[in-house]
Scaffold this motif. Structure first.
Motif, PDB file in Angstrom:
ATOM      1  N   THR A  92       0.799  -1.151   0.014  1.00 48.26           N
ATOM      2  CA  THR A  92      -0.024   0.018  -0.090  1.00 48.26           C
ATOM      3  C   THR A  92       0.948   1.272   0.104  1.00 48.26           C
ATOM      4  OG1 THR A  92      -1.675  -1.466   1.379  1.00 48.26           O
ATOM      5  CG2 THR A  92      -1.717   1.073   1.210  1.00 48.26           C
ATOM      6  N   LEU A  93       0.948   2.078  -1.145  1.00 45.13           N
ATOM      7  CA  LEU A  93       1.769   3.066  -1.251  1.00 45.13           C
ATOM      8  C   LEU A  93       1.377   4.306  -0.358  1.00 45.13           C
ATOM      9  CD1 LEU A  93       2.539   2.861  -5.193  1.00 45.13           C
ATOM     10  CD2 LEU A  93       3.783   1.899  -3.231  1.00 45.13           C
ATOM     11  N   VAL A  94       2.106   4.999   0.094  1.00 45.21           N
ATOM     12  CA  VAL A  94       1.831   6.231   0.537  1.00 45.21           C
ATOM     13  C   VAL A  94       2.075   7.382  -0.247  1.00 45.21           C
ATOM     14  CG1 VAL A  94       1.677   5.432   2.939  1.00 45.21           C
ATOM     15  CG2 VAL A  94       4.047   6.658   2.172  1.00 45.21           C
ATOM     16  N   GLU A  95       1.397   8.783  -0.173  1.00 48.27           N
ATOM     17  CA  GLU A  95       1.462   9.661  -1.169  1.00 48.27           C
ATOM     18  C   GLU A  95       2.958  10.054  -1.499  1.00 48.27           C
ATOM     19  OE1 GLU A  95      -1.249  12.796  -1.142  1.00 48.27           O
ATOM     20  OE2 GLU A  95      -0.484  13.772  -3.143  1.00 48.27           O
ATOM     21  N   PRO A 101       6.090   7.610  -4.559  1.00 49.81           N
ATOM     22  CA  PRO A 101       6.789   7.667  -5.846  1.00 49.81           C
ATOM     23  C   PRO A 101       7.997   8.374  -5.971  1.00 49.81           C
ATOM     24  CG  PRO A 101       4.267   8.107  -5.703  1.00 49.81           C
ATOM     25  CD  PRO A 101       4.458   7.890  -4.215  1.00 49.81           C
ATOM     26  N   GLY A 102       8.109   9.278  -5.232  1.00 47.49           N
ATOM     27  CA  GLY A 102       9.477  10.244  -5.366  1.00 47.49           C
ATOM     28  C   GLY A 102      10.682   9.400  -4.680  1.00 47.49           C
ATOM     29  N   ARG A 103      10.332   8.269  -3.833  1.00 47.41           N
ATOM     30  CA  ARG A 103      11.544   7.852  -3.165  1.00 47.41           C
ATOM     31  C   ARG A 103      11.589   6.404  -3.062  1.00 47.41           C
ATOM     32  NH1 ARG A 103      10.045  10.202   3.075  1.00 47.41           N
ATOM     33  NH2 ARG A 103      11.504   8.426   3.602  1.00 47.41           N
ATOM     34  N   PHE A 104      10.776   5.532  -3.273  1.00 43.59           N
ATOM     35  CA  PHE A 104      10.819   4.171  -3.123  1.00 43.59           C
ATOM     36  C   PHE A 104      11.505   3.598  -4.430  1.00 43.59           C
ATOM     37  CE2 PHE A 104       7.771   1.260  -5.277  1.00 43.59           C
ATOM     38  CZ  PHE A 104       7.206   2.118  -5.966  1.00 43.59           C
ATOM     39  N   ASP A 105      11.980   2.325  -4.072  1.00 42.72           N
ATOM     40  CA  ASP A 105      12.765   1.608  -5.072  1.00 42.72           C
ATOM     41  C   ASP A 105      12.008   0.344  -5.718  1.00 42.72           C
ATOM     42  OD1 ASP A 105      14.386   0.143  -6.500  1.00 42.72           O
ATOM     43  OD2 ASP A 105      15.899  -0.377  -5.140  1.00 42.72           O
ATOM     44  N   PRO A 106      11.286   0.336  -6.586  1.00 42.48           N
ATOM     45  CA  PRO A 106      10.439  -0.762  -7.159  1.00 42.48           C
ATOM     46  C   PRO A 106      11.218  -1.981  -7.214  1.00 42.48           C
ATOM     47  CG  PRO A 106      10.003   0.988  -8.509  1.00 42.48           C
ATOM     48  CD  PRO A 106      11.165   1.362  -7.621  1.00 42.48           C
ATOM     49  N   SER A 107      12.373  -1.945  -7.415  1.00 41.22           N
ATOM     50  CA  SER A 107      13.154  -3.333  -7.765  1.00 41.22           C
ATOM     51  C   SER A 107      13.401  -3.935  -6.416  1.00 41.22           C
ATOM     52  CB  SER A 107      14.547  -2.890  -8.389  1.00 41.22           C
ATOM     53  OG  SER A 107      15.406  -2.292  -7.634  1.00 41.22           O
ATOM     54  N   PHE A 108      13.522  -3.164  -5.383  1.00 41.85           N
ATOM     55  CA  PHE A 108      13.567  -3.990  -3.935  1.00 41.85           C
ATOM     56  C   PHE A 108      12.275  -4.472  -3.708  1.00 41.85           C
ATOM     57  CE2 PHE A 108      12.125  -4.175   0.393  1.00 41.85           C
ATOM     58  CZ  PHE A 108      13.013  -4.506   1.050  1.00 41.85           C
ATOM     59  N   TRP A 109      11.043  -4.261  -4.162  1.00 43.89           N
ATOM     60  CA  TRP A 109       9.975  -4.923  -3.947  1.00 43.89           C
ATOM     61  C   TRP A 109      10.000  -5.987  -4.640  1.00 43.89           C
ATOM     62  CZ3 TRP A 109       7.855  -4.547   0.683  1.00 43.89           C
ATOM     63  CH2 TRP A 109       8.035  -3.511   1.368  1.00 43.89           C
ATOM     64  N   LEU A 110      10.167  -5.755  -6.073  1.00 44.36           N
ATOM     65  CA  LEU A 110       9.728  -6.976  -7.065  1.00 44.36           C
ATOM     66  C   LEU A 110      10.959  -8.276  -6.553  1.00 44.36           C
ATOM     67  CD1 LEU A 110       9.799  -4.871 -10.165  1.00 44.36           C
ATOM     68  CD2 LEU A 110       7.627  -6.272  -9.101  1.00 44.36           C
ATOM     69  N   LEU A 144       2.224   2.787 -10.916  1.00 45.94           N
ATOM     70  CA  LEU A 144       1.490   1.288 -10.826  1.00 45.94           C
ATOM     71  C   LEU A 144       1.719   0.486 -12.063  1.00 45.94           C
ATOM     72  CD1 LEU A 144      -1.018  -0.176 -10.001  1.00 45.94           C
ATOM     73  CD2 LEU A 144      -2.583   1.155 -11.293  1.00 45.94           C
ATOM     74  N   GLY A 145       1.797   1.333 -13.347  1.00 43.95           N
ATOM     75  CA  GLY A 145       2.219   0.613 -14.354  1.00 43.95           C
ATOM     76  C   GLY A 145       3.655  -0.019 -14.121  1.00 43.95           C
ATOM     77  N   GLU A 146       4.727   0.407 -13.745  1.00 43.42           N
ATOM     78  CA  GLU A 146       5.934  -0.064 -13.469  1.00 43.42           C
ATOM     79  C   GLU A 146       5.880  -1.497 -12.354  1.00 43.42           C
ATOM     80  OE1 GLU A 146       8.698   2.733 -11.709  1.00 43.42           O
ATOM     81  OE2 GLU A 146       7.949   4.226 -13.246  1.00 43.42           O
ATOM     82  N   LEU A 147       5.003  -1.370 -11.399  1.00 48.02           N
ATOM     83  CA  LEU A 147       4.792  -2.421 -10.483  1.00 48.02           C
ATOM     84  C   LEU A 147       4.063  -3.633 -11.367  1.00 48.02           C
ATOM     85  CD1 LEU A 147       4.424  -0.488  -7.143  1.00 48.02           C
ATOM     86  CD2 LEU A 147       6.367  -1.970  -7.780  1.00 48.02           C
ATOM     87  N   VAL A 148       3.116  -3.262 -11.922  1.00 49.04           N
ATOM     88  CA  VAL A 148       2.063  -4.157 -12.707  1.00 49.04           C
ATOM     89  C   VAL A 148       2.957  -5.114 -13.677  1.00 49.04           C
ATOM     90  CG1 VAL A 148       0.182  -4.768 -14.039  1.00 49.04           C
ATOM     91  CG2 VAL A 148      -0.068  -3.079 -12.195  1.00 49.04           C
ATOM     92  N   SER A 149       3.845  -4.273 -14.373  1.00 54.46           N
ATOM     93  CA  SER A 149       4.648  -4.957 -15.604  1.00 54.46           C
ATOM     94  C   SER A 149       5.648  -5.809 -14.647  1.00 54.46           C
ATOM     95  CB  SER A 149       5.346  -3.879 -16.047  1.00 54.46           C
ATOM     96  OG  SER A 149       6.383  -4.465 -16.740  1.00 54.46           O
ATOM     97  N   GLY A 150       6.257  -5.290 -13.572  1.00 53.74           N
ATOM     98  CA  GLY A 150       7.365  -6.169 -12.894  1.00 53.74           C
ATOM     99  C   GLY A 150       6.684  -7.405 -12.270  1.00 53.74           C
ATOM    100  N   CYS A 151       5.514  -7.272 -11.650  1.00 56.93           N
ATOM    101  CA  CYS A 151       4.672  -8.481 -11.186  1.00 56.93           C
ATOM    102  C   CYS A 151       4.166  -9.376 -12.108  1.00 56.93           C
ATOM    103  CB  CYS A 151       3.438  -7.934 -10.199  1.00 56.93           C
ATOM    104  SG  CYS A 151       4.144  -7.175  -8.686  1.00 56.93           S
ATOM    105  N   ARG A 152       3.758  -9.065 -13.292  1.00 56.65           N
ATOM    106  CA  ARG A 152       3.399  -9.690 -14.346  1.00 56.65           C
ATOM    107  C   ARG A 152       4.360 -10.845 -14.968  1.00 56.65           C
ATOM    108  NH1 ARG A 152      -1.884 -10.881 -13.788  1.00 56.65           N
ATOM    109  NH2 ARG A 152      -3.403  -8.891 -14.783  1.00 56.65           N
ATOM    110  N   GLN A 153       5.612 -10.143 -14.928  1.00 52.15           N
ATOM    111  CA  GLN A 153       6.797 -10.715 -15.369  1.00 52.15           C
ATOM    112  C   GLN A 153       7.203 -11.930 -14.327  1.00 52.15           C
ATOM    113  OE1 GLN A 153      10.220  -8.065 -16.251  1.00 52.15           O
ATOM    114  NE2 GLN A 153       9.039  -7.113 -17.713  1.00 52.15           N
ATOM    115  N   LEU A 154       6.931 -11.793 -13.145  1.00 57.19           N
ATOM    116  CA  LEU A 154       6.934 -12.821 -12.250  1.00 57.19           C
ATOM    117  C   LEU A 154       5.827 -13.891 -12.381  1.00 57.19           C
ATOM    118  CD1 LEU A 154       8.287 -10.715  -9.166  1.00 57.19           C
ATOM    119  CD2 LEU A 154       9.588 -11.990 -10.610  1.00 57.19           C
TER     120      LEU A 154
END
Ligand SMILES: [Zn+2]
Length: 736
Positions: A58-61, A64-73, A114-124
C-alpha cells in the motif's frame, strides 16, 4: 414497503443458497462417508485459485518520489508470492489518470508507478489486484460536487477525522456509483488487472446527504434514523437499505470492469463473523475469493482469533479461497501503522491462519521501509508454505462439531451491544473447544439446511437469540436425522427481526418453556453435581471430586414440559456474600435443573444460562470441563483425533487430495491472552490417535516442520503417531 418485509425478502434471497435441499431427507454422514469426493473450486478463475501466498504493497503519497520498485519486486520473488495487491487510485492515484478530480500523487512527476509495478509483477507470473480507496477526497471535488460528500446529522459536510484537510465521501451516492466507476474502468483499461481490491468502500455510518435522504425514503418510506438503538424502526430499515445499496454498488462495478476483463472481480475488504455489518452470504456469492482483514491481535484478543475468522469465512465461501490479510505491526487503537511487532507474534498469527485454512496475505503500508525487522520472518513462513504446498491445499475439514454464528442476531438482537450480548458467548465456546482440542467449524445461520450440515454431528448455538421459524425447523430436521444440538440462554427466544417471542421457538427440542422471568447478575450462586443420583455420569468427567462448582451469571427461569430422565446439575441459589459471617447457603439443594438433557433422536443439551459468556469472562476450569463434557456427550462418537500431551494447542484436521494433515499450533505462551508473543516455548512429546477407516491405507507419515518421516502404528481403525516436540507449530501429514 415496510422494513420487516424488506428484511424477510432479503433473508429469503440469502437462504436460497441451500434452499433446494432444505428439507430433503439427508441423514448426517457417519465420519468419513461425507468426504468421498474432494470437490475443488472449479468455478474459480485461475488468478484467484492458484496463488497460495499474497502480498500487498500500500503506497503512501510520497512513495513515488523515493521508493525503489526493484527492491519490492525482488522481495516478492524471494517470498514466492503468487498474488499481489498494488495501490491504484481513489484517494490518491499512482498513475497519470485523466479523470477530473482524481488526485494524482503530488510526488508522481512523470512516472507511472502503478504501471511499473504491474509490469514487474506480471513478469514474475503473479496475479494482480489493484487497490482503490474511495473514502476520502479533497477541496476541489467538494467545491464542484458538494453532494458527493458525506453529511452529518446536522447537514454539515464531514471533514476527515485523521486528515482534516480532506473530506469524507458518501459511499451510497454518486461519488461511488459514478466517479469511482470511472476510476475502476480507467484502471482496468490501462492495466488489465485481475480485479480491484476495495478498501474502506462501505461508508462511515449514516450519511445525511440529499441523495441518502431521497434514496432511503424511496426504498423504505422512512426518514433516516437519528439514533443507533434498535428501538428505532428506521435503524433496522437503514441497516438493510445500506446493505442493498452496497451490494448493488458491487454489481455496478463488476459489470463495468468485466467489460474489460470478463474474469475480473471486485474484492471488497471485509470484516468477519456475527459482527460483520454486511451479509457474508451476499458478499461471498459475488466473489471467487475473499480477503479477511484481521491484521493482528489487539488488547485481550486470543491468538486463535484469526483461526476463528478463517472458519467464519469458509462457512460462506465453501471451497473458494479465503485469504488472511495480516499486518506486521501492532494493531491497537493508537494506529501505529509503521510499527513492527515481534517475529513470534507475526508467526503465531499467520500459522494459526494457515492451520485453519487461510492463504496468507502480507499487508505492508508504505513502500519506504522505516523498519526492516519483519522482512526475514515473513520470507521464512512463505518459503515453508511453498515447500509444503501439496499438503496445504486444505480441501475439507474433518471436524464433526459446528458452532453457529448469526449476523441477524448481532444486528437485530445485539445491535450496539452485539459484542457483549452475542459475540462473548461464541468466544467462550471457542476457547473451550480449543482448550479441549476438539476440531470444529463455524456455521452461518443462513446455511442450516441438511446439505450444508451433512458432515457435522453436533451443532452449538451460543445464545443465537434471533432465529426464524424456518431456521428452527431446519434445526429440528437436523436433530430428527441424528444430529445433536447444544444451545444456551436466549437461543430462539426472538424472531429473525429481533422481536421477542413468548417462549423459545425451540421449546420442544429444549424440553422447557420460558416463564417470562430472568435472573441476574447473580452473585455467589453454585451448581450442585448430583453424583449420588447419577454416579459416573459422563458430564462429570474430571469433576468426580467436585460436589459443586460456580454458577453462571444470568439465568432464565424455565418450566419443564416433561420429566427429564437425567438431571445431573441442580441450582444452589445465591446467598449473601457479605458480611462474611452471613456467607452460608440458605438452601442446600433444589430441584431446579441447570442443564436440560434430552435424546429425541440426536442429543439435545440446553443451558438456560450464560454459562459460555461467563466462561469467557472468568475462564473457570470447572466451566471448561462442563462445556467440554457437554460437547463429548452430545457428539457421542469416537473423536476424529485425540492429542495427548501438554500445552494449549489449536488442532485442525484436513482431508486433502492424497493425504490427511493434522495441524498443531502451539499457543502455549505467557502472552497467550494479552500482548505480543516474545518467544516460543517447546512442548511435547504428544501422542496423536487418528480415527482412520479401514478403506484408507496410510502409506507414510511425516512432520512438515521438523521435515522428517516418522513411524506410525495402526490397530483396528486407529492410527497412532508420536510428535517429539512442537516449538511454534507442527503438521503431521499422512499420505494415503
Ligand atoms: Zn449520502
Amino acid at each position: 414497503m415496510t422494513a420487516s418485509l424488506t428484511r424477510r425478502e432479503f433473508l429469503q434471497s440469502t437462504a436460497a443458497v441451500g434452499a433446494s435441499a432444505a428439507f430433503a431427507h439427508v441423514t448426517p454422514n457417519p465420519l468419513w462417508e461425507g468426504f468421498a469426493s474432494l470437490a475443488g473450486p472449479e468455478s474459480v478463475p485461475g488468478w484467484a485459485s492458484k496463488p497460495m501466498r499474497w502480498i500487498q504493497l500500500t503506497l503512501v503519497e510520497d512513495d513515488p518520489g523515493r521508493f525503489d520498485p526493484s527492491f519490492w519486486l525482488d522481495y516478492f520473488k524471494r517470498t514466492r508470492s503468487e498474488g499481489v495487491c498494488l495501490s491504484g487510485g481513489g484517494c490518491v492515484a499512482y498513475y497519470p489518470t485523466e479523470i477530473q478530480f482524481h488526485h494524482r500523487s503530488a510526488w508522481l512527476g512523470g512516472r507511472d508507478v502503478l504501471g511499473e509495478l504491474v509490469s514487474g509483477c506480471r513478469q514474475l507470473g503473479m496475479s494482480v489486484l489493484v487497490r482503490t480507496d474511495p473514502h476520502a477526497t479533497y477541496d476541489d471535488l467538494q467545491a464542484a460536487h458538494p453532494d458527493w460528500i458525506a453529511m452529518d446529522a446536522d447537514g454539515k459536510p464531514r471533514r476527515h477525522w485523521a486528515s482534516p484537510e480532506m473530506w469524507v465521501t458518501c459511499a451510497y451516492g454518486p461519488y461511488n456509483f459514478e466517479f469511482m466507476t470511472a476510476v475502476h474502468e480507467e484502471i482496468m483499461s490501462r492495466y488489465h488487472a485481475d480485479g480491484i481490491f476495495l478498501n474502506r468502500w462501505d461508508g462511515n455510518g449514516v450519511c445525511y446527504c440529499r441523495h441518502c435522504i431521497e434514496n432511503f425514503k424511496a426504498a423504505a418510506g422512512l426518514d433516516l434514523p437519528r439514533s443507533t438503538s434498535n428501538g428505532d424502526p428506521a435503524r433496522g430499515a437503514w441497516l438493510l437499505w445500506r446493505q442493498r445499496r452496497l451490494m448493488s454498488l458491487l454489481d455496478v462495478w463488476n459489470a463495468e470492469i468485466r467489460k474489460v476483463n470478463s474474469e475480473a472481480c471486485m474484492i471488497p475488504n471485509n470484516g468477519s463473523g456475527a459482527l460483520n455489518s454486511l451479509d457474508m452470504i451476499e458478499t461471498s456469492r459475488r466473489v471467487p475469493m475473499l480477503v479477511a482483514d484481521r491484521q493482528a491481535r489487539r488488547g485481550l484478543a486470543a491468538p486463535w482469533l484469526i483461526g476463528k475468522t478463517a472458519k467464519e469465512f469458509r462457512a460462506t465461501m465453501g471451497n473458494k479461497p479465503v485469504i488472511g490479510l495480516f499486518g506486521v505491526g501492532l494493531e491497537e487503537p493508537y494506529r501505529w501503522k509503521d510499527s513492527v511487532t515481534s517475529n513470534a507474534e507475526i508467526r503465531i498469527w499467520v500459522l494459526d491462519a494457515i492451520a485453519n485454512g487461510m492463504r496468507p496475505w502480507c499487508s505492508k503500508f508504505s513502500a519506504t521501509l522505516h523498519d526492516e525487522r519483519w522482512l526475514q520472518g515473513v520470507e521464512e513462513i512463505y518459503q515453508w508454505t511453498e515447500r509444503n504446498r501439496n499438503y496445504l491445499t486444505h480441501r475439507q475439514p474433518l471436524a464433526r462439531v459446528g458452532m453457529v454464528y448469526s449476523q441477524q442476531t448481532a444486528w437485530y438482537y445485539g445491535d450496539e451491544h452485539a459484542e457483549t450480548k452475542v459475540e462473548n458467548y461464541a468466544l467462550g465456546w471457542y476457547q473451550a473447544l480449543v482448550e479441549s482440542r476438539i476440531p470444529f467449524e463455524m456455521v452461518h445461520d443462513q446455511l442450516l439446511d441438511l446439505a450444508h450440515l451433512t458432515n457435522l454431528k453436533t451443532l452449538i448455538l451460543p445464545n443465537v437469540a434471533a432465529l426464524s421459524d424456518a431456521q428452527c425447523e431446519q434445526l429440528r430436521a437436523f436433530v430428527r436425522n441424528g444430529g445433536s444440538l447444544i444451545a444456551t440462554y436466549e437461543t430462539s427466544l426472538y424472531d429473525e427481526l429481533g422481536k421477542r417471542r413468548n417462549s423459545f421457538a425451540l421449546a420442544d427440542l429444549f424440553g422447557v418453556e420460558w416463564t417470562g422471568k430472568t435472573e441476574g447478575p447473580m452473585l455467589n450462586s453454585y451448581i450442585r453435581l448430583e453424583h449420588e443420583a447419577l454416579p459416573h455420569h459422563p458430564l462429570f468427567a474430571g469433576l468426580e471430586d467436585a460436589p459443586r462448582i460456580i454458577n453462571s451469571v444470568s439465568c432464565l427461569d424455565v418450566r419443564p414440559r416433561e420429566t427429564f430422565a437425567e438431571v445431573p446439575f441442580t441450582l444452589i441459589p445465591s446467598y449473601p456474600d457479605l458480611p462474611m459471617e452471613k456467607v452460608y447457603p440458605r438452601t442446600a439443594r433444589t430441584d431446579i435443573s441447570c442443564l436440560h438433557l434430552r435424546q429425541p433422536a440426536g442429543r439435545v443439551a440446553y443451558f438456560p444460562s450464560d454459562i459460555d459468556r461467563t466462561f469467557w469472562e472468568v475462564l473457570c476450569v470447572d466451566h471448561l470441563k462442563l462445556l467440554r463434557n457437554t460437547v463429548l456427550w452430545a457428539n457421542n462418537e469416537a473423536p476424529v483425533v485425540e492429542v495427548e500431551g501438554p500445552g494449549l494447542l489449536d488442532v485442525t484436521v484436513w482431508r486433502n487430495p492424497g493425504s490427511i494433515t493434522i495441524h498443531l499450533v502451539n499457543l502455549t505462551n505467557p502472552m497467550a491472552m494479552k500482548g505480543p508473543y516474545r518467544d516460543f516455548f517447546p512442548i511435547g512429546p504428544h501422542t496423536l490417535k487418528l480415527d482412520l477407516p479401514s478403506h484408507l491405507q496410510a502409506k507414510q507419515a511425516q512432520l512438515l516442520v521438523a521435515n522428517k518421516s516418522i513411524n506410525f502404528s495402526c490397530s483396528s481403525s486407529q492410527l497412532t503417531v508420536r510428535v517429539p516436540s512442537i516449538l511454534d507449530h507442527e503438521v503431521v501429514a499422512i499420505d494415503l
